[in-house]
Design an enzyme around this catalytic site. Sequence first.
Site, PDB file in Angstrom:
ATOM      1  N   CYS A   1      70.331  17.227  39.981  1.00  0.00           N
ATOM      2  CA  CYS A   1      70.186  15.871  40.542  1.00  0.00           C
ATOM      3  C   CYS A   1      68.783  15.394  40.181  1.00  0.00           C
ATOM      4  O   CYS A   1      67.895  15.310  41.022  1.00  0.00           O
ATOM      5  CB  CYS A   1      70.389  15.888  42.052  1.00  0.00           C
TER       6      CYS A   1
ATOM      7  N   GLY B   1      60.682  13.862  38.356  1.00  0.00           N
ATOM      8  CA  GLY B   1      59.438  14.493  38.778  1.00  0.00           C
ATOM      9  C   GLY B   1      59.479  16.006  38.694  1.00  0.00           C
ATOM     10  O   GLY B   1      58.571  16.638  38.126  1.00  0.00           O
TER      11      GLY B   1
ATOM     12  N   CYS C   1      65.049  17.064  50.962  1.00  0.00           N
ATOM     13  CA  CYS C   1      63.843  16.579  51.651  1.00  0.00           C
ATOM     14  C   CYS C   1      64.259  16.104  53.046  1.00  0.00           C
ATOM     15  O   CYS C   1      63.835  15.056  53.511  1.00  0.00           O
ATOM     16  CB  CYS C   1      63.146  15.481  50.860  1.00  0.00           C
TER      17      CYS C   1
END
Length: 421
Positions: free
Chosen positions: A233, A238, A357
């Site tokens: 994903c 980043g 997260c």
Amino acid sequence: MSLSLTDSQLQAATDVLDEVLDFRHPADAVLSNFFRARRQLGSRERAFAADATYGVVRHLRQLRRVAGEGVGPRKLIFAWLMRCEGLSIRQLEPFLSVSERGWLAGLKSEAKEATTLAERCDLPDWLADRMAAQYDEASLLALADALNQSAPFDIRVNPFKAERDTVLARLQAEGVKAEAGRFSPYAIRLETRVPLQKHPLFVDGSIEVQDEGSQLLALLLAPKRSEMVADFCAGAGGKTLLLGALMRSTGRLYAFDVAEKRLARMKPRVARSGLSNVHPALIAHENDQRIKRLAGKLDRVLVDAPCSGMGTLRRNPDLKWRQTERDLLELVQRQAAILAAAARLLKVGGRLVYATCSLLREENDAIVDAFLAAHPAFAEEPANEVLAAQKIALDTGTRLRMSPVTHDTDGFFAAVLTRKE
């Protein structure tokens, strides 16, 4: 906050907050579009509008409790300035109408106190209930307080191009207040937010903006040279960039995502990074034919699953108001499906890192526990041991649990899984 408020600052903040409070779109996107459409606004107007917007959204429940459910954005900003930023009515008086002055004086005299745990935490009831099932009251209040602060500004050194000590010394020589991160060997924390887009270190790909907690996910995967790896994903890349750098631009690194726009944002970042082993790939869903063709062939897979983002409320406070219990239930089903699909890519002995997260058990431990129960070919590796092998002094137990309270990073969860057979 020192007061240097102007009418134009207040008007800009009122206008953009009015749009944000619809909660139909992410607050950062609304702010970006608002500023793009009003290029005449100066830096002071933009800064105050952003600060006021995020300040009100962080404390929206508290502010509506004291100011009233039906008050508009202008009054919410005044309430925020007084209740959260400590400004007095006298300081605000030049900007207040007669009726606003009386209204604000009434707020100060009434000083309504929170009556429920959700109000004290500035959370919606459904979210406070779920978090109260995981934390005792004192811990939850401390966590809520941490989530209502501004996030620190972290950057990551690209180990394929630069050394942290060299980058840190250069920034400090330029007068930037910065220090090495506590956990990631590539993290640097800046004391204040600095515009980096035109800095030579950013332009040449030596640094990227990335939360220190996020950097640890790639270090848990710990890819090696010449391996076949997937960032399942990948988003805007980043973590993909750090994975590629750890592989020293060798092997093959697939960056899968279902959103073409996110992958498009990755391309200039890959170009700056100097990596040649990253292969972005648009997929329709987790069972896309591109995925099926790679079954049993990959050495490592990172699954940074789409989630509620409740660990990122310091930088995305609107998430707690934009999501519902129904959204969470849909996410949980999607997370389980993505993890199962990604696991099929691994060869025997391969490693998978499942991460979010989020701070919610439903998206974290419950997903991993259910997967392990249904897939006896997989076993769990202790995350603390994986990090210790890389001389990273961080031990949160078998599973990684980063907290804004304890670690001053975004709230991250990760589990390390290995295919045994």
